[in-house]
Design a protein around this motif. Structure first.
Motif, short mmCIF file in Angstrom:
data_model
loop_
_atom_site.label_atom_id
_atom_site.label_comp_id
_atom_site.label_asym_id
_atom_site.label_seq_id
_atom_site.Cartn_x
_atom_site.Cartn_y
_atom_site.Cartn_z
N GLY A 1 59.34 2.78 -62.55
CA GLY A 1 58.97 3.60 -63.68
C GLY A 1 57.47 3.75 -63.79
O GLY A 1 56.72 3.35 -62.89
N THR A 2 57.04 4.31 -64.90
CA THR A 2 55.62 4.57 -65.18
C THR A 2 55.18 3.68 -66.33
O THR A 2 55.85 3.67 -67.37
CB THR A 2 55.41 6.04 -65.56
N LEU A 3 54.07 2.97 -66.13
CA LEU A 3 53.54 2.16 -67.24
C LEU A 3 53.10 3.09 -68.35
O LEU A 3 52.32 4.01 -68.14
CB LEU A 3 52.36 1.30 -66.77
N ARG A 4 53.64 2.88 -69.54
CA ARG A 4 53.33 3.73 -70.69
C ARG A 4 52.33 3.05 -71.62
O ARG A 4 51.36 3.65 -72.04
CB ARG A 4 54.62 4.07 -71.43
N VAL A 5 52.60 1.79 -71.96
CA VAL A 5 51.78 1.04 -72.92
C VAL A 5 51.66 -0.40 -72.42
O VAL A 5 52.64 -0.96 -71.95
CB VAL A 5 52.44 1.02 -74.32
N LYS A 6 50.46 -0.97 -72.55
CA LYS A 6 50.31 -2.41 -72.27
C LYS A 6 49.48 -3.04 -73.37
O LYS A 6 48.53 -2.44 -73.87
CB LYS A 6 49.71 -2.67 -70.90
N SER A 7 49.87 -4.23 -73.77
CA SER A 7 49.13 -4.95 -74.80
C SER A 7 48.35 -6.07 -74.15
O SER A 7 48.52 -6.37 -72.97
CB SER A 7 50.10 -5.51 -75.85
N GLU A 8 47.51 -6.70 -74.93
CA GLU A 8 46.78 -7.87 -74.46
C GLU A 8 47.70 -9.08 -74.56
O GLU A 8 48.65 -9.09 -75.35
CB GLU A 8 45.53 -8.10 -75.32
N ALA A 9 47.42 -10.09 -73.80
CA ALA A 9 48.20 -11.34 -73.87
C ALA A 9 47.98 -11.99 -75.24
O ALA A 9 46.87 -11.95 -75.78
CB ALA A 9 47.80 -12.28 -72.75
N LYS A 10 49.03 -12.57 -75.80
CA LYS A 10 48.94 -13.25 -77.10
C LYS A 10 49.33 -14.71 -76.93
O LYS A 10 50.34 -15.03 -76.29
CB LYS A 10 49.89 -12.60 -78.10
N GLN A 11 48.54 -15.57 -77.51
CA GLN A 11 48.84 -17.01 -77.52
C GLN A 11 49.78 -17.27 -78.68
O GLN A 11 49.38 -17.26 -79.83
CB GLN A 11 47.54 -17.81 -77.66
N ILE A 12 51.05 -17.49 -78.39
CA ILE A 12 52.07 -17.66 -79.42
C ILE A 12 52.03 -19.07 -80.01
O ILE A 12 52.18 -19.27 -81.21
CB ILE A 12 53.48 -17.36 -78.86
N SER A 13 51.85 -20.06 -79.15
CA SER A 13 51.72 -21.46 -79.58
C SER A 13 50.75 -22.14 -78.61
O SER A 13 50.23 -21.50 -77.70
CB SER A 13 53.08 -22.16 -79.57
N ASP A 14 50.53 -23.44 -78.80
CA ASP A 14 49.63 -24.15 -77.90
C ASP A 14 50.08 -24.10 -76.45
O ASP A 14 49.26 -24.13 -75.54
CB ASP A 14 49.50 -25.62 -78.33
N SER A 15 51.37 -24.00 -76.24
CA SER A 15 51.89 -24.07 -74.88
C SER A 15 52.60 -22.79 -74.40
O SER A 15 53.22 -22.79 -73.35
CB SER A 15 52.86 -25.25 -74.76
N PHE A 16 52.50 -21.71 -75.18
CA PHE A 16 53.22 -20.49 -74.80
C PHE A 16 52.39 -19.26 -75.10
O PHE A 16 51.86 -19.10 -76.20
CB PHE A 16 54.56 -20.40 -75.54
N ARG A 17 52.30 -18.35 -74.10
CA ARG A 17 51.67 -17.05 -74.32
C ARG A 17 52.51 -15.98 -73.64
O ARG A 17 53.25 -16.24 -72.70
CB ARG A 17 50.23 -17.02 -73.82
N LYS A 18 52.39 -14.74 -74.17
CA LYS A 18 53.16 -13.64 -73.62
C LYS A 18 52.37 -12.34 -73.74
O LYS A 18 51.41 -12.24 -74.50
CB LYS A 18 54.52 -13.51 -74.28
N ARG A 19 52.80 -11.36 -72.95
CA ARG A 19 52.17 -10.04 -72.94
C ARG A 19 53.29 -9.01 -72.88
O ARG A 19 54.13 -9.05 -71.98
CB ARG A 19 51.25 -9.91 -71.74
N ASP A 20 53.30 -8.09 -73.83
CA ASP A 20 54.33 -7.06 -73.89
C ASP A 20 53.81 -5.76 -73.27
O ASP A 20 52.61 -5.47 -73.32
CB ASP A 20 54.72 -6.79 -75.34
N PHE A 21 54.73 -4.98 -72.71
CA PHE A 21 54.37 -3.66 -72.19
C PHE A 21 55.62 -2.79 -72.14
O PHE A 21 56.75 -3.28 -72.23
CB PHE A 21 53.69 -3.75 -70.83
N VAL A 22 55.39 -1.47 -72.03
CA VAL A 22 56.49 -0.51 -72.02
C VAL A 22 56.41 0.32 -70.75
O VAL A 22 55.34 0.79 -70.37
CB VAL A 22 56.43 0.42 -73.26
#
Length: 120
Positions: free
Chosen positions: A6-27
């Motif tokens: 597919g085609t990358l539509r949207v990308k966000s910056e990485a987010k630190q959710i907790s001390d030991s977990f981070r994630k990055r969302d995209f569409v």
């Protein structure tokens, strides 16, 4: 394991959710049918950097797993959540190294004529 082109539509910056977990969302927009689908994916932990060199509009192929979990609210109501966890991203035709791309045609379109350059 699943894959999707597919085609990358949207990308966000990485987010630190907790001390030991981070994630990055995209569409990613997937257009294999008449109606394009805008699908939300996520990268976690050290995979968050996979998206750094990819820009909106780039054609990509994703390898991902489907994850599901149960959550019980304070009122005791059960809810279920799904996530599409990406573990590999390949940019299509980066420097012409991935070979020819497949074309997608809709039912009301005519595919381009086939060429046959073989001498026999």
């Amino acid at each position: 394991m699943y894959t999707l082109k597919g085609t990358l539509r949207v990308k966000s910056e990485a987010k630190q959710i907790s001390d030991s977990f981070r994630k990055r969302d995209f569409v990613v927009t997937e257009q294999s049918t008449q109606y394009p689908q805008h699908i939300s994916f996520q990268l976690t932990q050290d995979k968050c950097e996979l998206l750094d060199s990819i820009q909106p509009g780039d054609e990509i192929t994703l390898s991902f797993n489907i994850r599901g979990r149960e959550w019980i609210s304070k009122e005791g109501e059960k809810k279920y959540f799904n996530s599409l966890d990406v573990w590999k991203i390949e940019k299509e035709n980066a420097g012409g190294q991935n070979g020819p791309q497949e074309s997608t045609f809709f039912a009301d379109e005519t595919p381009p004529p086939e060429t046959d350059d073989l001498p026999f």
